[in-house]
Scaffold this motif. Sequence first.
Motif, PDB file in Angstrom:
ATOM      1  N   MET A 130     -25.505 -99.094  15.703  1.00 47.75           N
ATOM      2  CA  MET A 130     -25.752 -98.045  16.699  1.00 47.75           C
ATOM      3  C   MET A 130     -25.186 -96.710  16.214  1.00 47.75           C
ATOM      4  O   MET A 130     -25.835 -95.669  16.349  1.00 47.75           O
ATOM      5  N   ASP A 131     -23.985 -96.754  15.645  1.00 51.38           N
ATOM      6  CA  ASP A 131     -23.389 -95.526  15.130  1.00 51.38           C
ATOM      7  C   ASP A 131     -24.177 -94.994  13.932  1.00 51.38           C
ATOM      8  O   ASP A 131     -24.353 -93.772  13.778  1.00 51.38           O
ATOM      9  N   TRP A 132     -24.662 -95.886  13.091  1.00 53.41           N
ATOM     10  CA  TRP A 132     -25.476 -95.482  11.934  1.00 53.41           C
ATOM     11  C   TRP A 132     -26.749 -94.784  12.402  1.00 53.41           C
ATOM     12  O   TRP A 132     -27.160 -93.771  11.827  1.00 53.41           O
ATOM     13  N   GLN A 133     -27.351 -95.302  13.451  1.00 54.75           N
ATOM     14  CA  GLN A 133     -28.552 -94.667  13.995  1.00 54.75           C
ATOM     15  C   GLN A 133     -28.251 -93.243  14.458  1.00 54.75           C
ATOM     16  O   GLN A 133     -29.026 -92.315  14.199  1.00 54.75           O
ATOM     17  N   ALA A 134     -27.112 -93.066  15.112  1.00 54.08           N
ATOM     18  CA  ALA A 134     -26.776 -91.764  15.682  1.00 54.08           C
ATOM     19  C   ALA A 134     -26.348 -90.751  14.630  1.00 54.08           C
ATOM     20  O   ALA A 134     -26.423 -89.541  14.876  1.00 54.08           O
ATOM     21  N   THR A 135     -25.918 -91.224  13.472  1.00 56.46           N
ATOM     22  CA  THR A 135     -25.413 -90.301  12.439  1.00 56.46           C
ATOM     23  C   THR A 135     -26.362 -90.222  11.251  1.00 56.46           C
ATOM     24  O   THR A 135     -27.083 -89.238  11.068  1.00 56.46           O
ATOM     25  N   SER A 163     -26.316 -91.147  24.979  1.00 52.11           N
ATOM     26  CA  SER A 163     -27.226 -92.282  25.192  1.00 52.11           C
ATOM     27  C   SER A 163     -26.670 -93.611  24.705  1.00 52.11           C
ATOM     28  O   SER A 163     -26.792 -94.630  25.400  1.00 52.11           O
ATOM     29  N   ASN A 164     -26.061 -93.634  23.516  1.00 48.58           N
ATOM     30  CA  ASN A 164     -25.536 -94.913  23.025  1.00 48.58           C
ATOM     31  C   ASN A 164     -24.372 -95.400  23.870  1.00 48.58           C
ATOM     32  O   ASN A 164     -24.206 -96.606  24.083  1.00 48.58           O
ATOM     33  N   ALA A 165     -23.555 -94.461  24.367  1.00 54.07           N
ATOM     34  CA  ALA A 165     -22.452 -94.837  25.248  1.00 54.07           C
ATOM     35  C   ALA A 165     -22.991 -95.419  26.554  1.00 54.07           C
ATOM     36  O   ALA A 165     -22.448 -96.408  27.081  1.00 54.07           O
ATOM     37  N   ILE A 166     -24.056 -94.825  27.067  1.00 55.27           N
ATOM     38  CA  ILE A 166     -24.663 -95.354  28.301  1.00 55.27           C
ATOM     39  C   ILE A 166     -25.191 -96.759  28.059  1.00 55.27           C
ATOM     40  O   ILE A 166     -25.005 -97.670  28.884  1.00 55.27           O
ATOM     41  N   CYS A 167     -25.855 -96.972  26.927  1.00 55.50           N
ATOM     42  CA  CYS A 167     -26.383 -98.304  26.608  1.00 55.50           C
ATOM     43  C   CYS A 167     -25.252 -99.332  26.540  1.00 55.50           C
ATOM     44  O   CYS A 167     -25.384-100.450  27.047  1.00 55.50           O
ATOM     45  N   ARG A 168     -24.135 -98.971  25.917  1.00 55.13           N
ATOM     46  CA  ARG A 168     -22.987 -99.878  25.850  1.00 55.13           C
ATOM     47  C   ARG A 168     -22.432-100.164  27.249  1.00 55.13           C
ATOM     48  O   ARG A 168     -22.049-101.296  27.559  1.00 55.13           O
ATOM     49  N   TYR A 169     -22.366 -99.139  28.059  1.00 59.76           N
ATOM     50  CA  TYR A 169     -21.852 -99.278  29.420  1.00 59.76           C
ATOM     51  C   TYR A 169     -22.720-100.235  30.232  1.00 59.76           C
ATOM     52  O   TYR A 169     -22.222-101.137  30.892  1.00 59.76           O
ATOM     53  N   VAL A 170     -24.029-100.030  30.140  1.00 62.18           N
ATOM     54  CA  VAL A 170     -24.964-100.886  30.879  1.00 62.18           C
ATOM     55  C   VAL A 170     -24.971-102.305  30.313  1.00 62.18           C
ATOM     56  O   VAL A 170     -25.047-103.292  31.054  1.00 62.18           O
ATOM     57  N   ALA A 205     -31.192 -87.715   8.972  1.00 61.15           N
ATOM     58  CA  ALA A 205     -32.262 -87.738   7.979  1.00 61.15           C
ATOM     59  C   ALA A 205     -33.573 -87.191   8.536  1.00 61.15           C
ATOM     60  O   ALA A 205     -34.246 -86.382   7.886  1.00 61.15           O
ATOM     61  N   TRP A 206     -33.972 -87.599   9.724  1.00 62.54           N
ATOM     62  CA  TRP A 206     -35.298 -87.219  10.219  1.00 62.54           C
ATOM     63  C   TRP A 206     -35.344 -85.881  10.940  1.00 62.54           C
ATOM     64  O   TRP A 206     -36.416 -85.325  11.188  1.00 62.54           O
ATOM     65  N   ARG A 207     -34.198 -85.320  11.271  1.00 68.43           N
ATOM     66  CA  ARG A 207     -34.145 -84.186  12.208  1.00 68.43           C
ATOM     67  C   ARG A 207     -35.015 -82.991  11.777  1.00 68.43           C
ATOM     68  O   ARG A 207     -35.802 -82.479  12.572  1.00 68.43           O
ATOM     69  N   TYR A 208     -34.902 -82.545  10.532  1.00 69.62           N
ATOM     70  CA  TYR A 208     -35.642 -81.346  10.123  1.00 69.62           C
ATOM     71  C   TYR A 208     -37.149 -81.616  10.096  1.00 69.62           C
ATOM     72  O   TYR A 208     -37.939 -80.810  10.614  1.00 69.62           O
TER      73      TYR A 208
END
Length: 206
Positions: A96-101, A68-75, A106-109
Amino acid sequence: MTIPKVLGRTSSINVRKVLWTLDELHVAYEREDWGHGFSSTSDPKFLKLNPNALVPVLIDQHGPIWESNAICRYVGAGTPLFPEDRRQRALVDQWMDWQATELNTAWRYAFAGLVRKTPGFTDPEQIQASITAWNTVMGLLSARLVDTGCYVAGDQFTLADIVLGLSVHRWLFSPIERETWPAVSAYYERLKLRPAFQRWSLPEVP
């Protein structure tokens, strides 16, 4: 030019990132439902487009793009959403990378256990640890917003605000105890003024 097509269900936060970006730039597109509750991403036809079997996928005249972040950068390339200036672009990429990592980890579980009700994510201690980590990283975002006084990368709205704006929305509307971060609340109010955000800040669903 071929109108791009987005494959993915709108209940996916990652799909909504891409749709918000396209709408922010007034780019016409088509969309097909794929993923949970719709066409299976395990279909060989889909796997040829994204071997990870995940949404979203964007297809244009050049072929498919996934992540998704790569698509956003592409667009967003060549637009104010993804600045040409080397320093400013690095700041957008950084957040953007901080959001993805960091933020997603942190919120996943907690989100899997409390909202998606995913089997195997029911340990109360791990849920609480995830909530604590989630609030901690949101505190880091708050500190950044205090520094800029406006958007994540500075004075201008960028792709970083799209990916983080939806993350803020998720944090605010998940059934957890939240720390009070006034800068984050003010940031959310600024984002709510954008029509494309209003369209894609949907209620969180599994």
